[in-house]
Design a protein around this motif. Structure first.
Motif, PDB file in Angstrom:
ATOM      1  N   ASP A   1     -42.559  28.753  24.248  1.00  0.00           N
ATOM      2  CA  ASP A   1     -42.430  30.199  24.346  1.00  0.00           C
ATOM      3  C   ASP A   1     -41.084  30.542  24.285  1.00  0.00           C
ATOM      4  O   ASP A   1     -40.416  31.573  23.647  1.00  0.00           O
ATOM      5  N   ALA A   2     -40.121  30.034  25.166  1.00  0.00           N
ATOM      6  CA  ALA A   2     -38.624  29.981  25.215  1.00  0.00           C
ATOM      7  C   ALA A   2     -38.122  29.583  23.631  1.00  0.00           C
ATOM      8  O   ALA A   2     -37.306  30.430  23.100  1.00  0.00           O
ATOM      9  N   GLU A   3     -38.673  28.654  23.021  1.00  0.00           N
ATOM     10  CA  GLU A   3     -38.180  28.390  21.658  1.00  0.00           C
ATOM     11  C   GLU A   3     -38.373  29.601  20.779  1.00  0.00           C
ATOM     12  O   GLU A   3     -37.578  29.853  19.960  1.00  0.00           O
ATOM     13  N   ASN A   4     -39.503  30.133  20.723  1.00  0.00           N
ATOM     14  CA  ASN A   4     -39.857  31.234  19.921  1.00  0.00           C
ATOM     15  C   ASN A   4     -39.104  32.200  20.232  1.00  0.00           C
ATOM     16  O   ASN A   4     -38.683  33.152  19.215  1.00  0.00           O
ATOM     17  N   GLU A   5     -38.722  32.746  21.391  1.00  0.00           N
ATOM     18  CA  GLU A   5     -38.124  33.923  21.889  1.00  0.00           C
ATOM     19  C   GLU A   5     -36.476  33.781  21.114  1.00  0.00           C
ATOM     20  O   GLU A   5     -36.000  34.615  20.620  1.00  0.00           O
ATOM     21  N   VAL A   6     -36.097  32.492  21.558  1.00  0.00           N
ATOM     22  CA  VAL A   6     -34.645  32.398  20.967  1.00  0.00           C
ATOM     23  C   VAL A   6     -34.542  32.239  19.543  1.00  0.00           C
ATOM     24  O   VAL A   6     -33.729  33.134  18.819  1.00  0.00           O
TER      25      VAL A   6
ATOM     26  N   TYR B   1     -36.593  34.121  17.473  1.00  0.00           N
ATOM     27  CA  TYR B   1     -36.508  35.583  16.942  1.00  0.00           C
ATOM     28  C   TYR B   1     -35.284  36.163  17.247  1.00  0.00           C
ATOM     29  O   TYR B   1     -34.881  36.790  16.273  1.00  0.00           O
ATOM     30  N   GLU B   2     -34.607  35.800  18.368  1.00  0.00           N
ATOM     31  CA  GLU B   2     -33.305  36.565  18.512  1.00  0.00           C
ATOM     32  C   GLU B   2     -32.169  36.074  17.459  1.00  0.00           C
ATOM     33  O   GLU B   2     -31.398  36.883  17.110  1.00  0.00           O
TER      34      GLU B   2
ATOM     35  N   GLN C   1     -32.550  37.971  14.272  1.00  0.00           N
ATOM     36  CA  GLN C   1     -32.171  39.543  14.728  1.00  0.00           C
ATOM     37  C   GLN C   1     -30.504  39.544  14.671  1.00  0.00           C
ATOM     38  O   GLN C   1     -30.044  40.555  14.104  1.00  0.00           O
TER      39      GLN C   1
END
Length: 229
Positions: free
Chosen positions: A6-11, A13-14, A17
Motif C-alpha cells: 500500500d505504501a509503495e502504491n502511495e509513493v 502515485y505521488e 504527480q
C-alpha cells in the motif's frame, strides 16, 4: 527501505504527480529509451543512459510538458541542436545541457513546462550503505511502449539489491525503460520517510548469480559527471 504494498502504491502515485513531467521519451536507433530533466546547481540537464544517448535521434514532445497546447509538434530532432551530450561510458550515463532545448523552443514559439528531478533528493553514499544487503523498494518512472507505438507514462514497482558497491534492479523491465530514473525512500534523521532518486536504469542482462535485471547508475555518481556550478 522495503515498503509495504500500500505504501509503495502511495509513493508511486505521488511520484507521478510531483515528477511526471520530468520524463521524456527518446527515439534512438537501437530502440526506445527514457530521459529525465534534472535540476542541478550547475544548471538543468537531461539525463539518460549512455547507450541511449549514443544512438538518440529524436526527443518526443509530450503534450503535457509543452505550452501553449498544439504548438510544439510531436518530436524534436537532436540534429537541430548544437548542444552535445556529456557522456561517461564507464558509468553508463549521459547528460545534455538543456539551454539549447529551451532556446529551440523559444525560437519555435513554445516553451517547456517540466518538473525537473531536484539534485537535492539524489541518493547519497550513506543512503546506499544503509540499504544493507537486503532488497529495497525501487520505483521506476518511465515512458513505456504500447501496442500502437505510443509512449505512455508508466510506473514499475520493483526491488533493488546491492551488487557490490552498486545497485541492481532484480527484474527485467519493459521496452523503453532504459535511461529512466529510479526512486526509493530512506528514513531521515528524525525517522520521517524521505524520497531519494536512486539513479538511472541501464541496459539489462542476465547475471548467473543474480538472474535477469538491470544495473542502476547511482545518482550520487552520475552527478559527478556534470559540470561544477
Amino acid at each position: 527501505m522495503l515498503l509495504e504494498p500500500d505504501a509503495e502504491n502511495e509513493v508511486a502515485y505521488e511520484l507521478c504527480q510531483l515528477l511526471g513531467r520530468a520524463i521524456l521519451p527518446v527515439h534512438a536507433a537501437g530502440g526506445p529509451g527514457t530521459a529525465f530533466f534534472l535540476s542541478h546547481p550547475g544548471g538543468e540537464f537531461l539525463l539518460t543512459a549512455e547507450g541511449v544517448a549514443a544512438q538518440a535521434q529524436r526527443l518526443g514532445l509530450r503534450p503535457s510538458i509543452t505550452e501553449p497546447a498544439g504548438v510544439a509538434g510531436e518530436s524534436l530532432a537532436l540534429a537541430d541542436l548544437p548542444a552535445q551530450w556529456i557522456r561517461d561510458a564507464r558509468l553508463g550515463v549521459a547528460a545534455l545541457p538543456t539551454g539549447e532545448l529551451h532556446g529551440f523552443a523559444a525560437g519555435q514559439g513554445w516553451r517547456w513546462r517540466v518538473q525537473p528531478v531536484p539534485a537535492t533528493i539524489a541518493v547519497r553514499a550513506d543512503d546506499l550503505a544503509g540499504f544493507g544487503v537486503g532488497p529495497v523498494t525501487a520505483i521506476v518512472l518511465a515512458l513505456g511502449v504500447d501496442v500502437d507505438g505510443g509512449r505512455p507514462l508508466e510506473v514499475a514497482v520493483e526491488r533493488a539489491v546491492r551488487d557490490g558497491d552498486s545497485l541492481r534492479i532484480d527484474a527485467a523491465l519493459p521496452a523503453g525503460y532504459v535511461g529512466a530514473p529510479v526512486f526509493g525512500v530512506r528514513p531521515d534523521d528524525v525517522g520521517e520517510i524521505s524520497l531519494r532518486c536512486l539513479g538511472v536504469v541501464l541496459p539489462g542482462g542476465h547475471d548467473d548469480d543474480l538472474g535477469p535485471g538491470h544495473p542502476v547508475a547511482t545518482l550520487d555518481r552520475a552527478l559527478a559527471v556534470l559540470p561544477a556550478p
